[in-house]
Design an enzyme around this catalytic site. Sequence first.
Site, PDB file in Angstrom:
ATOM      1  N   ASN A   1       4.008  -7.308  -3.553  1.00 57.58           N
ATOM      2  CA  ASN A   1       3.114  -7.442  -4.702  1.00 57.58           C
ATOM      3  C   ASN A   1       3.861  -6.918  -5.920  1.00 57.58           C
ATOM      4  OD1 ASN A   1       1.108  -7.308  -6.617  1.00 57.58           O
ATOM      5  ND2 ASN A   1      -0.143  -5.789  -5.518  1.00 57.58           N
TER       6      ASN A   1
ATOM      7  N   LYS B   1       2.838  -6.965  -8.913  1.00 56.30           N
ATOM      8  CA  LYS B   1       1.906  -6.460  -9.931  1.00 56.30           C
ATOM      9  C   LYS B   1       2.300  -7.014 -11.302  1.00 56.30           C
ATOM     10  CE  LYS B   1       1.002  -2.601  -6.871  1.00 56.30           C
ATOM     11  NZ  LYS B   1       0.603  -1.213  -6.673  1.00 56.30           N
TER      12      LYS B   1
ATOM     13  N   HIS C   1      -7.583  -6.048  -4.709  1.00 54.29           N
ATOM     14  CA  HIS C   1      -6.653  -4.910  -4.766  1.00 54.29           C
ATOM     15  C   HIS C   1      -7.349  -3.738  -5.465  1.00 54.29           C
ATOM     16  CE1 HIS C   1      -3.227  -2.416  -5.770  1.00 54.29           C
ATOM     17  NE2 HIS C   1      -2.547  -3.070  -4.870  1.00 54.29           N
TER      18      HIS C   1
ATOM     19  N   GLU D   1      -6.392  -1.768  -7.635  1.00 54.51           N
ATOM     20  CA  GLU D   1      -6.191  -1.722  -9.089  1.00 54.51           C
ATOM     21  C   GLU D   1      -7.157  -2.667  -9.793  1.00 54.51           C
ATOM     22  OE1 GLU D   1      -1.972  -2.374  -8.880  1.00 54.51           O
ATOM     23  OE2 GLU D   1      -1.743  -0.377  -8.006  1.00 54.51           O
TER      24      GLU D   1
ATOM     25  N   GLU E   1      -4.923  -0.342   2.202  1.00 58.25           N
ATOM     26  CA  GLU E   1      -4.126   0.360   1.195  1.00 58.25           C
ATOM     27  C   GLU E   1      -4.890   1.583   0.703  1.00 58.25           C
ATOM     28  OE1 GLU E   1      -1.073  -2.594  -0.708  1.00 58.25           O
ATOM     29  OE2 GLU E   1      -2.882  -2.503  -1.919  1.00 58.25           O
TER      30      GLU E   1
ATOM     31  N   GLY F   1       1.910   3.863  -4.939  1.00 61.50           N
ATOM     32  CA  GLY F   1       2.788   4.275  -6.033  1.00 61.50           C
ATOM     33  C   GLY F   1       3.023   5.767  -6.132  1.00 61.50           C
TER      34      GLY F   1
ATOM     35  N   SER G   1       3.206   2.933  -0.661  1.00 58.73           N
ATOM     36  CA  SER G   1       4.474   3.663  -0.564  1.00 58.73           C
ATOM     37  C   SER G   1       5.301   3.286   0.672  1.00 58.73           C
ATOM     38  CB  SER G   1       4.251   5.175  -0.621  1.00 58.73           C
ATOM     39  OG  SER G   1       3.695   5.530  -1.882  1.00 58.73           O
TER      40      SER G   1
HETATM   41  P1  13P Z   1       3.487   0.718  -3.644  1.00 62.77           P
HETATM   42  O1  13P Z   1       4.257   0.116  -2.507  1.00 62.77           O
HETATM   43  O2  13P Z   1       4.238   0.706  -4.944  1.00 62.77           O
HETATM   44  O3  13P Z   1       2.923   2.058  -3.287  1.00 62.77           O
HETATM   45  O4  13P Z   1       2.223  -0.256  -3.932  1.00 62.77           O
HETATM   46  C1  13P Z   1       1.447  -0.665  -2.850  1.00 62.77           C
HETATM   47  C2  13P Z   1       0.517  -1.720  -3.320  1.00 62.77           C
HETATM   48  O5  13P Z   1      -0.391  -1.479  -4.097  1.00 62.77           O
HETATM   49  C3  13P Z   1       0.757  -3.100  -2.850  1.00 62.77           C
HETATM   50  O6  13P Z   1      -0.312  -3.927  -3.147  1.00 62.77           O
END
Ligand code: 13P
Length: 252
Positions: A8, A10, A92, A94, A162, A168, A207
């Site tokens: 992803n 983003k 997601h 976010e 997740e 992150g 992560s």
């Molecule tokens: P990270 O791998 O940067 O922690 O992000 C995970 C994520 O949100 C994938 O959708």
Amino acid sequence: MKKLAAGNWKMNGSSAALSEVTALLAAQPAPNCEMLLCPPATLIAPMAVAARGSALRVGGQDCHPEAAGAHTGDISAALLKDAGASHVILGHSERRADHGETDALVAAKAAAALATGLTAIICVGETEAERDSGQTLDVVGRQIAGSLPAGATAGNLVVAYEPVWAIGTGRTPTIPQIAEVHAFIRARLGAAMGAEAPGVRILYGGSVKPSNAAEIFGVAHVDGALVGGASLKAVDFSAIVAALSAAQTGAA
Ligand code: 13P
């Protein structure tokens, strides 16, 4: 079941980042698992061109529940498909946080994705406060119950666990914590989908990096990963794909 390594991107990736796709395909011309990148919408079409004839699939990061219409700034499942996408990430954390997306909206978006022929990757996961107060399984169970569309099958649904606090941050749940939630999700899918449930891929996200991928892929009911930051660099994502390919071989 083919395991799935999904990235992803983003809100990252200008056209110059397509060189990472070239490097990834050179490093992983024929992985033993499925491989997917979900770039910003602006890169879906050029990435699909770059991936043509390869093992790499391309996906979107969101879609609108309606097929078309007056929705400035939104993108429909049909437009994603037309650009070359085969998958779409939905719900997601976010988007749930930044755009107030509810389980019902995620289910409506997923129904639109399925109707268009896209595979929906539905994300669930608890916040740190929810985990600390012992609500992890309640939250994930509620999200699964509310976000799954009717008509989902092992072929068109992927679930990604997740934990919000692991995204992150460089922090990950313990292996037993991952095992507990993935087994719980499998059981809930069983209740909701019956015979289709064992074939639904359940991805872990948060992560994931080359140094922890193999250990996470050894956990029961972890059928791949949804990778954020480490999917931006071909060298890192390729190492994660290699770890998942090894896990696929071990499981075969
Ligand atoms: P990270 O791998 O940067 O922690 O992000 C995970 C994520 O949100 C994938 O959708």
